[in-house]
Design a protein around this motif. Sequence first.
Motif, PDB file in Angstrom:
ATOM      1  N   ALA A  47     -10.792   1.238  -8.104  1.00  0.00           N
ATOM      2  CA  ALA A  47     -10.817   2.470  -8.902  1.00  0.00           C
ATOM      3  C   ALA A  47      -9.388   2.812  -9.315  1.00  0.00           C
ATOM      4  O   ALA A  47      -8.441   2.600  -8.559  1.00  0.00           O
ATOM      5  CB  ALA A  47     -11.421   3.612  -8.088  1.00  0.00           C
ATOM      6  N   GLN A  48      -9.250   3.344 -10.515  1.00  0.00           N
ATOM      7  CA  GLN A  48      -7.921   3.654 -11.029  1.00  0.00           C
ATOM      8  C   GLN A  48      -7.353   4.971 -10.498  1.00  0.00           C
ATOM      9  O   GLN A  48      -6.167   5.094 -10.272  1.00  0.00           O
ATOM     10  CB  GLN A  48      -7.942   3.676 -12.561  1.00  0.00           C
ATOM     11  N   ASN A  49      -8.248   5.948 -10.320  1.00  0.00           N
ATOM     12  CA  ASN A  49      -7.820   7.258  -9.807  1.00  0.00           C
ATOM     13  C   ASN A  49      -9.039   7.973  -9.230  1.00  0.00           C
ATOM     14  O   ASN A  49     -10.153   7.441  -9.249  1.00  0.00           O
ATOM     15  CB  ASN A  49      -7.147   8.094 -10.911  1.00  0.00           C
ATOM     16  N   SER A  50      -8.826   9.186  -8.731  1.00  0.00           N
ATOM     17  CA  SER A  50      -9.915   9.899  -8.044  1.00  0.00           C
ATOM     18  C   SER A  50     -11.060  10.302  -8.970  1.00  0.00           C
ATOM     19  O   SER A  50     -12.142  10.628  -8.493  1.00  0.00           O
ATOM     20  CB  SER A  50      -9.364  11.132  -7.328  1.00  0.00           C
ATOM     21  N   SER A  51     -10.847  10.265 -10.276  1.00  0.00           N
ATOM     22  CA  SER A  51     -11.935  10.606 -11.201  1.00  0.00           C
ATOM     23  C   SER A  51     -12.689   9.376 -11.706  1.00  0.00           C
ATOM     24  O   SER A  51     -13.551   9.490 -12.577  1.00  0.00           O
ATOM     25  CB  SER A  51     -11.387  11.423 -12.372  1.00  0.00           C
ATOM     26  N   ASP A  52     -12.386   8.218 -11.159  1.00  0.00           N
ATOM     27  CA  ASP A  52     -13.068   6.977 -11.546  1.00  0.00           C
ATOM     28  C   ASP A  52     -14.562   7.086 -11.223  1.00  0.00           C
ATOM     29  O   ASP A  52     -14.941   7.553 -10.152  1.00  0.00           O
ATOM     30  CB  ASP A  52     -12.446   5.806 -10.779  1.00  0.00           C
TER      31      ASP A  52
ATOM     32  N   VAL B 174     -13.178   7.281   0.988  1.00  0.00           N
ATOM     33  CA  VAL B 174     -13.649   6.507  -0.168  1.00  0.00           C
ATOM     34  C   VAL B 174     -12.598   6.543  -1.273  1.00  0.00           C
ATOM     35  O   VAL B 174     -12.261   5.503  -1.859  1.00  0.00           O
ATOM     36  CB  VAL B 174     -15.006   7.049  -0.670  1.00  0.00           C
ATOM     37  N   ASN B 175     -12.067   7.718  -1.549  1.00  0.00           N
ATOM     38  CA  ASN B 175     -11.062   7.864  -2.599  1.00  0.00           C
ATOM     39  C   ASN B 175      -9.834   6.995  -2.317  1.00  0.00           C
ATOM     40  O   ASN B 175      -9.391   6.228  -3.178  1.00  0.00           O
ATOM     41  CB  ASN B 175     -10.663   9.335  -2.745  1.00  0.00           C
ATOM     42  N   GLU B 176      -9.296   7.110  -1.109  1.00  0.00           N
ATOM     43  CA  GLU B 176      -8.090   6.352  -0.768  1.00  0.00           C
ATOM     44  C   GLU B 176      -8.361   4.851  -0.735  1.00  0.00           C
ATOM     45  O   GLU B 176      -7.534   4.065  -1.192  1.00  0.00           O
ATOM     46  CB  GLU B 176      -7.533   6.817   0.589  1.00  0.00           C
ATOM     47  N   THR B 177      -9.501   4.461  -0.211  1.00  0.00           N
ATOM     48  CA  THR B 177      -9.819   3.033  -0.113  1.00  0.00           C
ATOM     49  C   THR B 177      -9.995   2.409  -1.492  1.00  0.00           C
ATOM     50  O   THR B 177      -9.393   1.369  -1.794  1.00  0.00           O
ATOM     51  CB  THR B 177     -11.092   2.822   0.734  1.00  0.00           C
ATOM     52  N   LEU B 178     -10.802   3.053  -2.325  1.00  0.00           N
ATOM     53  CA  LEU B 178     -11.092   2.453  -3.633  1.00  0.00           C
ATOM     54  C   LEU B 178      -9.913   2.501  -4.598  1.00  0.00           C
ATOM     55  O   LEU B 178      -9.852   1.695  -5.530  1.00  0.00           O
ATOM     56  CB  LEU B 178     -12.321   3.117  -4.260  1.00  0.00           C
ATOM     57  N   THR B 179      -8.969   3.416  -4.377  1.00  0.00           N
ATOM     58  CA  THR B 179      -7.788   3.456  -5.258  1.00  0.00           C
ATOM     59  C   THR B 179      -6.624   2.629  -4.701  1.00  0.00           C
ATOM     60  O   THR B 179      -5.576   2.543  -5.335  1.00  0.00           O
ATOM     61  CB  THR B 179      -7.310   4.908  -5.500  1.00  0.00           C
TER      62      THR B 179
ATOM     63  N   MET C  48       0.809  -1.199   0.000  1.00  0.00           N
ATOM     64  CA  MET C  48       0.000   0.000   0.000  1.00  0.00           C
ATOM     65  C   MET C  48       0.848   1.257   0.000  1.00  0.00           C
ATOM     66  O   MET C  48       0.361   2.308  -0.331  1.00  0.00           O
ATOM     67  CB  MET C  48      -0.916   0.019   1.219  1.00  0.00           C
ATOM     68  N   GLY C  49       2.072   1.180   0.473  1.00  0.00           N
ATOM     69  CA  GLY C  49       2.959   2.319   0.444  1.00  0.00           C
ATOM     70  C   GLY C  49       2.620   3.407   1.451  1.00  0.00           C
ATOM     71  O   GLY C  49       2.738   4.574   1.129  1.00  0.00           O
ATOM     72  N   LEU C  50       2.213   3.050   2.661  1.00  0.00           N
ATOM     73  CA  LEU C  50       1.892   4.042   3.677  1.00  0.00           C
ATOM     74  C   LEU C  50       3.090   4.264   4.599  1.00  0.00           C
ATOM     75  O   LEU C  50       3.765   3.312   4.987  1.00  0.00           O
ATOM     76  CB  LEU C  50       0.698   3.590   4.525  1.00  0.00           C
TER      77      LEU C  50
ATOM     78  N   LEU D 206     -16.665   4.941 -10.248  1.00  0.00           N
ATOM     79  CA  LEU D 206     -17.042   4.209  -9.040  1.00  0.00           C
ATOM     80  C   LEU D 206     -16.949   5.119  -7.806  1.00  0.00           C
ATOM     81  O   LEU D 206     -17.817   5.078  -6.932  1.00  0.00           O
ATOM     82  CB  LEU D 206     -16.161   2.970  -8.855  1.00  0.00           C
ATOM     83  N   ILE D 207     -15.927   5.946  -7.758  1.00  0.00           N
ATOM     84  CA  ILE D 207     -15.774   6.874  -6.634  1.00  0.00           C
ATOM     85  C   ILE D 207     -16.913   7.884  -6.644  1.00  0.00           C
ATOM     86  O   ILE D 207     -17.530   8.155  -5.611  1.00  0.00           O
ATOM     87  CB  ILE D 207     -14.392   7.552  -6.660  1.00  0.00           C
ATOM     88  N   GLY D 208     -17.209   8.434  -7.803  1.00  0.00           N
ATOM     89  CA  GLY D 208     -18.300   9.404  -7.916  1.00  0.00           C
ATOM     90  C   GLY D 208     -19.633   8.819  -7.508  1.00  0.00           C
ATOM     91  O   GLY D 208     -20.407   9.447  -6.769  1.00  0.00           O
TER      92      GLY D 208
END
Length: 170
Positions: free
Chosen positions: A125-130, A111-116, A1-3, A132-134
């Motif tokens: 999700a591939q990025n924040s504009s996916d 949601v953004n961080e979890t789904l990406t 995850m790279g945290l 699924l996120i919306g």
Amino acid sequence: MGLSNLGIFHTIIGIIAIAAGLTSFVKHARINLANTSGKIYFYGTIITSLTALGLSKHGGFNAGHVFSLFILILVIIAFFLYYRMGQHNRARYFENFLLSLSFFLSLVPTVNETLTRIPPGEPLAQNSSDPLIGKTLLVIFILFLAGSVYQFIRQKRSNRNSSGGNMPVK
């Protein structure tokens, strides 16, 4: 995850805060700062908002940091209303709304961080504009609106009840 270590700490405290907020919603139909779950949400959200200021995927101060500061301001104002306004019935409307708004806004980066990031290697999700996120955020926003209306109605009943009316609050 790279945290980073700060990212891991931020995530753990954030999950605890969100779980406490949900618990308070289920038990009290609002984030109730008088109860343990509400207090955990409040302090967890403050810690999460402050630690977010030390995180940056894109380097430097960014929109996520502004978001964190805004959430921090919302919970501090709500706490002020809770603590200083005592039983002032009108203050409860604003307190409930601000805490619910802070909860909703906390879910946006969550949601953004979890789904990406999940599952690792092939995130949903591939990025924040996916889309699924919306779509996910739209559902959460509709729940936020419905919950806010429900809280308003319950608070109105509670205010009527505490000012001598005889309508029970369930």
